[in-house]
Design a protein around this motif. Structure first.
Motif, short mmCIF file in Angstrom:
data_model
loop_
_atom_site.label_atom_id
_atom_site.label_comp_id
_atom_site.label_asym_id
_atom_site.label_seq_id
_atom_site.Cartn_x
_atom_site.Cartn_y
_atom_site.Cartn_z
N ASN A 200 29.48 20.11 63.32
CA ASN A 200 29.87 21.52 63.30
C ASN A 200 29.43 22.19 64.59
O ASN A 200 28.26 22.11 64.97
CB ASN A 200 29.23 22.23 62.10
N GLU B 166 30.21 13.83 57.94
CA GLU B 166 29.92 15.14 58.52
C GLU B 166 28.41 15.34 58.57
O GLU B 166 27.69 14.99 57.64
CB GLU B 166 30.56 16.28 57.71
N LYS C 278 41.02 21.54 58.34
CA LYS C 278 40.13 21.29 57.20
C LYS C 278 40.21 22.48 56.25
O LYS C 278 39.73 23.57 56.57
CB LYS C 278 38.69 21.08 57.71
N ASP D 102 37.83 23.98 61.05
CA ASP D 102 37.06 24.10 59.81
C ASP D 102 37.41 25.42 59.09
O ASP D 102 37.90 26.35 59.71
CB ASP D 102 35.56 24.11 60.17
N GLU E 215 33.97 19.94 64.65
CA GLU E 215 34.57 20.91 63.73
C GLU E 215 34.28 22.31 64.25
O GLU E 215 33.13 22.71 64.38
CB GLU E 215 33.98 20.75 62.32
CA CA Z 1 32.24 21.70 58.57
#
Ligand code: CA
Ligand code: C2E
Ligand code: CA
Ligand code: CA
Length: 277
Positions: free
Chosen positions: A116, A58, A200, A179, A148
């Motif tokens: 993200n 990530e 997630k 997320d 995400e």
């Molecule tokens: Ca994240």
């Protein structure tokens, strides 16, 4: 010290003013942060829960300002979203992340990269082509990329637009993960229309697992299984947490146990051999 109601109000409003001032300073300085080279990226591994083998990294943004010092993304991302600056910052993140990936892991790597993405970025017209254009720039496969997005996509007005964008990215091979799952109090009524590959689970459920939080994790795994998608648990710091999450059936794990966010693609710091599932 005894305080009057009025005194308390005054104290409160002074704090509020200071908070507003800091907000303003951050907003101003954010505009120069990328050109002034104050931003950099950190990469944190995600592993398969079964054998702790590497699955992906990530990408997490870091900001060091000469005046403000290190500012947490928890603080500056919402401000960047407010003032629209997240779009330019997001472009920096995408470009730099793909460039670092290509240099350090190479084009043929099977390790995925998770970015993200704010709702604000997702609804910019041409977002899908923007992402695909950068993949092309570095000669990377769409299969390398995970986006995400938070549960806020379920509360947004323009659901149809969001579903269309995610569908076109998914059709190219890009994965979409939800997320902070479980924190948004969102209506998941259109979850089945979204091309999602994983949920997630937020670290708040993982870090102090009690009966209630365990029930939420189990519930999330059940929802995911019903929808035919994977689960990720973030914030895994102890072997006990990893064991429990594996037993519940979570697919991927992420957290300090396996590696903190680092400026390079560092190796996973723990191996499953010593755990003896
Ligand atoms: Ca994240
Ligand atoms: P997130 O996406 O939920 O990221 C997880 C956060 O948990 C990260 O905080 C990560 O450093 C931290 N973390 C990971 N493992 C552990 C652990 O084992 N224990 C603990 N205590 N924490 C752990 P970080 O890096 O401060 O990022 C905060 C949030 O800022 C992210 O939450 C994400 O929402 C946002 N963010 C960061 N980078 C970006 C970006 O490039 N774009 C956008 N739109 N948002 C970003
Ligand atoms: Ca999260
Ligand atoms: Ca978060």
């Amino acid at each position: 010290i005894k305080r009057t109601g009025r005194g308390n109000t005054l104290l409160f409003s002074k704090e509020l003013v200071e908070e507003k001032e800091r907000h303003l300073i951050i907003a101003q300085r954010l505009k120069h942060a990328v050109p002034a080279n104050e931003m950099h990226l950190a990469f944190q591994p995600l592993v398969h829960a079964d054998d702790f083998s590497l699955h992906s990294y990530e990408v997490l943004l870091r900001w060091d300002n000469p005046i403000l010092g290190r500012v947490s993304p928890e603080e500056f991302i919402p401000i960047a979203e407010d003032i629209g600056e997240i779009v330019r910052i997001g472009e920096y993140v995408l470009d730099t992340a793909l460039s670092t990936y290509t240099e350090e892991l190479g084009r043929d790597s099977h390790v995925k990269l998770a970015l993200n993405i704010s709702l604000r970025q997702l609804v910019v017209p041409g977002f899908a082509d923007f992402i695909l254009g950068y993949l092309e720039k570095y000669g990377l496969s769409a299969r390398s990329l995970i986006l995400e997005v938070t549960e806020t996509i379920f509360d947004a007005r323009n659901q149809n637009q969001i579903i269309a964008v995610l569908n076109s990215l998914h059709a190219k091979g890009i994965e979409v993960h939800i997320d902070d799952f479980g924190t948004g109090y969102s209506s998941l009524s259109r979850l089945h229309e979204m091309p999602i590959s994983a949920l997630k689970i937020d670290k708040s459920f993982v870090q102090q697992i009690d009966d209630q939080r365990c029930a939420i994790i189990e519930g999330s795994v059940m929802i995911a299984e019903r929808f035919g998608v994977h689960t990720v648990a973030e914030g895994v710091e102890t072997v006990e947490q990893a064991r429990l999450l594996h037993a519940i059936g979570v697919t991927y794990l992420q957290g300090y146990l396996f590696g903190k966010p680092k400026p390079h693609f560092a190796e996973v710091t723990v191996h499953s051999d010593f755990l003896l599932w």
